[in-house]
Design an enzyme around this catalytic site. Sequence first.
Site, PDB file in Angstrom:
ATOM      1  NE  ARG A 147       3.783  24.684  -9.479  1.00  0.00           N
ATOM      2  CZ  ARG A 147       3.508  26.001  -9.282  1.00  0.00           C
ATOM      3  NH1 ARG A 147       2.757  26.530  -8.402  1.00  0.00           N
ATOM      4  NH2 ARG A 147       4.134  26.682 -10.320  1.00  0.00           N
ATOM      5  CE1 TYR A 201       8.364   4.380   6.305  1.00  0.00           C
ATOM      6  CE2 TYR A 201       7.926   6.895   6.111  1.00  0.00           C
ATOM      7  CZ  TYR A 201       8.706   5.627   5.605  1.00  0.00           C
ATOM      8  OH  TYR A 201       9.312   5.542   4.455  1.00  0.00           O
ATOM      9  CG  ASP A 236       0.517   8.020   9.083  1.00  0.00           C
ATOM     10  OD1 ASP A 236      -0.260   7.567   8.555  1.00  0.00           O
ATOM     11  OD2 ASP A 236       1.794   8.357   8.914  1.00  0.00           O
ATOM     12  CE  LYS A 253       3.519   2.235   2.269  1.00  0.00           C
ATOM     13  NZ  LYS A 253       3.952   3.655   2.650  1.00  0.00           N
TER      14      LYS A 253
HETATM   15  C1  LIG Z   1       2.468   4.954   8.636  1.00  0.00           C
HETATM   16  C2  LIG Z   1       3.274   5.402   7.267  1.00  0.00           C
HETATM   17  N1  LIG Z   1       3.023   7.057   7.160  1.00  0.00           N
HETATM   18  C3  LIG Z   1       3.686   7.602   6.130  1.00  0.00           C
HETATM   19  C4  LIG Z   1       4.431   6.855   4.952  1.00  0.00           C
HETATM   20  C5  LIG Z   1       5.244   7.771   4.000  1.00  0.00           C
HETATM   21  O1  LIG Z   1       4.411   7.236   2.862  1.00  0.00           O
HETATM   22  P1  LIG Z   1       5.087   7.574   1.255  1.00  0.00           P
HETATM   23  O2  LIG Z   1       6.018   6.204   1.164  1.00  0.00           O
HETATM   24  O3  LIG Z   1       4.043   7.264   0.352  1.00  0.00           O
HETATM   25  O4  LIG Z   1       6.057   8.723   1.285  1.00  0.00           O
HETATM   26  C6  LIG Z   1       4.554   5.572   5.306  1.00  0.00           C
HETATM   27  C7  LIG Z   1       5.395   4.731   4.411  1.00  0.00           C
HETATM   28  O5  LIG Z   1       5.827   3.465   4.484  1.00  0.00           O
HETATM   29  C8  LIG Z   1       3.976   4.814   6.359  1.00  0.00           C
HETATM   30  O6  LIG Z   1       4.025   3.572   6.630  1.00  0.00           O
END
Ligand SMILES: Cc1ncc(COP(=O)(O)O)c(C=O)c1O
Length: 400
Positions: free
Chosen positions: A69, A122, A195, A220
């Site tokens: 962890r 998101y 992000d 992604k």
């Molecule tokens: C721009 C963005 N940030 C964060 C996330 C969250 O990531 P995760 O699905 O890996 O938890 C997503 C998920 O689609 C996303 O599109």
Amino acid sequence: MAELSSSDGFETLAIHAGQDPDQMTGAVVPAIYQVSTYKQDGVGGVRGGQHAGVTSGPGRWVEGYEYSRTANPTRGALEECLAALEGGVRALAFASGMAAEDCLIRTVCRPGDHVLIPHDAYGGTYRLFDKVFAAWGLAYHPVPVSDPDAVRVAAEQYGATLMWVETPTNPLLSIADISVLAQIAHSAGATLAVDNTFASPYLQQPLSLGADVVVHSTTKYIGGHSDVVGGAIVVPDADLAARLAFMQNATGSAGGPFDAWLTLRGVKTLSVRMDRHCENAMAVAAMLSGHPKVAEVYYPGLAEHPGHEVAAKQMRGFGGMVSFRHAGGEAAAIEMCGRTRLFTLGESLGGVESLIEYPASMTHASVAGSPLAVPPDLVRLSVGIENRDDLIEDLRAALG
Ligand SMILES: Cc1ncc(COP(=O)(O)O)c(C=O)c1O
């Protein structure tokens, strides 16, 4: 093993950073350390520092391994690679992008603080602020991140602790000027978190533009093959890194070794995949722009996109995501999503295969009725790396 040099390019770092051949066996790929605990040589006598041929680098802060962890060599290899790719001092890998976001917010914010969030973001990020952290006493304020004046006013009005930015945004592909927002955030005493999921570090490096933190859903583009869920945080500051690592260990949100290994395998080809994603998306956006059944196309590579110049300044390419509004309205948009042959109807993005989705009831269902609500005629495409003509033909046929 060739020593990495500070002048090594992105493509070289993606393949070599954190991934020295194993000292004992010569294996050229980091091993999957599928292990929870580690033998100690006497109480407190942890082994590590140099492990399995992976030398201690700037991203590797492990004195020794005691429990997975806290630290794991395979996860450490991924973290070292991501730190190099984003130009940070340290990266932390998580079980998901949301786990990374949660760790960051809990580390830098306290109940009673104010956070600025994009008014297009998101859905899961909005849900985290709206349904989890609001109850914790954290106030959030949606702002158009493509409008620096609006962001400046809001930052001063609310005394924001954290400025959360997506660029390009999900799903409307708005562009925020990272270096301008960094100045605004810093003069307001806020931490700027970007992000960088949609761009990936190959196309955009927010830390070099003044951001304090980069967050990723590595699910992604970084993973790139729709076979693993993961997240990451990268920071340029050792103290913040230590606080984040404390929170990650205390709350237990780290990713597992096999997931780290799959992500590392994906990241090696990030540059070539992104080049192809960008070329294909540009061609798709151009086709959609001239199509009579398309009312509006959102792609920062198009000269008429309001964020085009800023995107050209801060990105190496415009990415693989394209959204558009169907001229036939909501019903036509929904129907089209079920009619493609190569674009698979599904959530997520950034994999080699093309995906199509209807944000209003899929990825962005959680923003319905909020200031982040998406248009009902919106379709989002994650343009993959298949043959470009095949993809265009598929969309043309589905549009009818
Ligand atoms: C721009 C963005 N940030 C964060 C996330 C969250 O990531 P995760 O699905 O890996 O938890 C997503 C998920 O689609 C996303 O599109």
